[in-house]
Enzyme design. Structure first.
Site, PDB file in Angstrom:
ATOM      1  NE  ARG A  42      -3.727   2.057   2.634  1.00 42.39           N
ATOM      2  CZ  ARG A  42      -3.483   3.181   3.318  1.00 42.39           C
ATOM      3  NH1 ARG A  42      -2.344   3.343   3.941  1.00 42.39           N
ATOM      4  NH2 ARG A  42      -4.402   4.137   3.372  1.00 42.39           N
ATOM      5  CE  LYS A  44      -4.280   4.447  -0.393  1.00 45.04           C
ATOM      6  NZ  LYS A  44      -5.133   3.898  -1.453  1.00 45.04           N
ATOM      7  CB  SER A 111     -12.016  -0.884   2.532  1.00 43.23           C
ATOM      8  OG  SER A 111     -10.652  -1.120   2.387  1.00 43.23           O
ATOM      9  CE  LYS A 140      -8.159   4.617   4.680  1.00 44.49           C
ATOM     10  NZ  LYS A 140      -8.896   3.427   4.286  1.00 44.49           N
TER      11      LYS A 140
HETATM   12  N1  3NM Z   1      -7.416   0.832   6.168  1.00 44.30           N
HETATM   13  P1  3NM Z   1      -2.842   0.407  11.678  1.00 44.30           P
HETATM   14  S1  3NM Z   1      -7.596   1.513   8.577  1.00 44.30           S
HETATM   15  C1  3NM Z   1      -4.984   0.894   5.725  1.00 44.30           C
HETATM   16  O1  3NM Z   1     -10.508   1.303   7.820  1.00 44.30           O
HETATM   17  C2  3NM Z   1      -6.136   1.042   6.620  1.00 44.30           C
HETATM   18  O2  3NM Z   1     -10.144   0.484   5.888  1.00 44.30           O
HETATM   19  C3  3NM Z   1      -8.304   1.066   7.130  1.00 44.30           C
HETATM   20  O3  3NM Z   1      -3.289   0.867  10.239  1.00 44.30           O
HETATM   21  C4  3NM Z   1      -9.757   0.954   6.940  1.00 44.30           C
HETATM   22  O4  3NM Z   1      -2.806  -1.060  11.702  1.00 44.30           O
HETATM   23  C5  3NM Z   1      -6.063   1.413   7.945  1.00 44.30           C
HETATM   24  O5  3NM Z   1      -1.463   0.996  11.810  1.00 44.30           O
HETATM   25  C6  3NM Z   1      -4.830   1.685   8.710  1.00 44.30           C
HETATM   26  O6  3NM Z   1      -3.776   1.010  12.637  1.00 44.30           O
HETATM   27  C7  3NM Z   1      -4.538   0.646   9.714  1.00 44.30           C
END
Ligand code: 3NM
Length: 498
Positions: A42, A44, A111, A140
């Site tokens: 991923r 961006k 997602s 994010k």
């Molecule tokens: N997608 P971490 S939350 C890439 O809600 C991503 O779809 C999300 O990162 C979603 O494990 C997220 O560091 C980030 O909290 C998750």
């Protein structure tokens, strides 16, 4: 049937989180050593060129660990590097368009943050869902509400069962709390707790050990596919000798197929050579397609000599019921030889199992009498002769006498070229030669390799019919065994409980 993927611990990368004294690829490598089961690249902010360069490097790493690689959002990048799939968000390309472009062999994840999004993704044919964000995260910028444990439960309760991972703010402790209080979560998707870890290997080992307490480990089917990937790689790296005594219709094709998967064929029918060849740790493939009395003597000698040396012996009873001579010889081979694998078409195996089985010459006629009949036939025959039995057809059935698997891969053009079944026996020889600890899984691996190759060949734009298909099939056997993780995307296997 959805791809057979282990979603337990799903690493999503983020190059901005890597500690100063570490590297991006180094963090991913350590995470893979720690047992990550799936990786998503991923990025961006990368331009297309650098993204593709990086994706190639990550793919090389994930390949070493036989872990599938998913690309976030960028379908073009996924196609460019032939990744295993894509993950798309709600603001990315619509799921159904992505499927149109990628086809059914690639994994597509979506997602979702609400029940409606979950239902829509399932309806559109997603292979898995990323459900989140469960908790706040600084990785994010979140534009929607966090779900909490209850939010994840609500979504799972409202949608049909589908593989899914929870994502967002997940660490070891809250991950445990989430899994302890939900049912039906297939795995955890994690960015910072792995990418920013001082010791990603240890972080992943701890996470995976915790996840395994709640999420059943890989299913039997996943184990079989993982085994198949490794088994195929082993054929290529160890290049076993595969001695064939086969029919004179298919000798050249079977030798080429054997070479394509990386093994070394020898097609001698000379009794004088049998012992010397059996002394090399290979496999013996005996195929009675154009059997004659002189040939059968050499076959018996070769089968006995190989069995004595511990080499797998594969017997293909071509046209088993076609004539009195073949019926008698089939019975003699079965009674007198120690087989590792008996492989036949539907008519041949059903005839041997005394459960129907119609043949006209060497071609199988009629159906398999239904799945229970087919599965029982391979199971009973495997028990009776103490070997693995594989029955090929529109669906293939394989058993070692205690378990039965169905393989639903394949392409109808296989029936339009001569010797495709004999080719399966050759490839079973290649796989069992170097995967001796589990002949059942090795046989399934061989069948998967041939049937997936047939699917890939059949979908090629340069294939116009049986002639071009035949060449393409050899190409795809070669391609798959160079990159066997492909089997994960395609494999359609299931265990049958009788
Ligand atoms: N997608 P971490 S939350 C890439 O809600 C991503 O779809 C999300 O990162 C979603 O494990 C997220 O560091 C980030 O909290 C998750």
């Amino acid at each position: 049937m959805a791809p057979i993927v282990d979603y337990s611990l799903y690493l999503v990368t983020d190059s901005s989180l890597v500690p100063k004294d570490a590297t991006f690829l180094g963090q991913i490598e350590k995470a893979l050593e720690g047992g990550v089961t799936l990786v998503q690249l991923r990025e961006k902010d990368l331009d297309t060129g650098p993204f593709i360069d990086l994706a190639y490097k990550v793919k090389a790493l994930t390949r070493r660990f036989n872990v599938p690689l998913i690309i976030n959002d960028r379908i073009d990048v996924a196609l460019a590097i032939d990744a295993d799939g894509v993950h798309i968000g709600q603001d990315d390309m619509p799921m159904c368009r992505a499927r149109q472009i990628l086809g059914h062999s690639k994994i597509i994840g979506v997602s979702v943050n609400t029940i409606e999004e979950g239902l829509e993704a399932v309806r559109a044919g997603a292979d898995y869902l990323g459900i989140g964000a469960v908790w706040d995260t600084s990785t994010k910028k979140l534009t929607k509400k966090t779900l909490g444990i209850q939010g994840v439960k609500d979504i799972l309760a409202a949608i049909p069962p589908i593989p899914n991972v929870a994502i967002g703010g997940i660490k070891l402790n809250n991950g445990k709390e989430l899994l302890a209080n939900t049912t039906g979560v297939s795995g955890l998707s994690i960015v910072s707790a792995i990418m920013a870890a001082a010791d990603p290997k240890n972080a992943c080992e701890e996470l995976l050990a915790m996840i395994r307490e709640y999420v059943p480990g890989a299913s039997l089917e996943q184990d079989v596919v993982k085994y198949a990937v490794k088994a195929a790689a082993r054929v290529k790296s160890e290049s076993p000798l595969v001695h064939h005594m086969t029919n004179n219709v298919v000798i050249n094709d079977n030798a080429n197929a054997t070479l394509a998967v990386g093994a070394s064929p020898i097609m001698s029918t000379n009794t004088e050579e049998v012992d010397d060849l059996a002394a090399i740790n290979g496999a013996m493939v005996v195929n009675m397609g154009t059997l004659s009395p002189t040939m059968s003597d050499a076959m018996f000698a070769a089968m006995h000599s190989n069995a004595k040396n511990g080499n797998p012996v594969i017997f293909d009873p071509v046209g088993a019921a076609a004539s009195k001579y073949r019926r008698e010889m089939t019975q003699r081979f079965l009674d007198e030889c120690k087989l590792a694998v008996l492989k036949g078409n539907t008519g041949e195996i059903l005839y041997i199992a005394n459960r129907g089985g119609q043949l006209r010459g060497v071609d199988s006629m009629g159906d398999n009498g239904g799945e229970t009949n087919a599965a029982t036939a391979v199971m009973e025959t495997a028990k009776k002769y103490g070997c693995v039995v594989a029955m090929t057809g529109a669906i293939d059935y394989v058993s070692d006498g205690s378990r039965v698997f169905a393989i639903e891969n394949g392409n109808p053009l296989m029936a339009c070229i001569t010797g495709s079944g004999c080719m399966v026996s050759s490839i079973v020889g290649c796989f069992t030669a170097v995967n001796r600890e589990n002949y059942l899984f090795a046989t399934i691996a061989a069948l998967l390799t041939v049937t997936v190759a047939s699917e890939k060949a059949g979908s090629r734009l340069d294939v116009n019919g049986p002639g071009t298909f035949r060449s393409a099939l050899i190409d795809e056997l070669y391609n798959i065994t160079n990159d066997p993780i492909i089997l994960t995307q395609y494999a359609k296997i299931r265990e049958i409980k009788l």
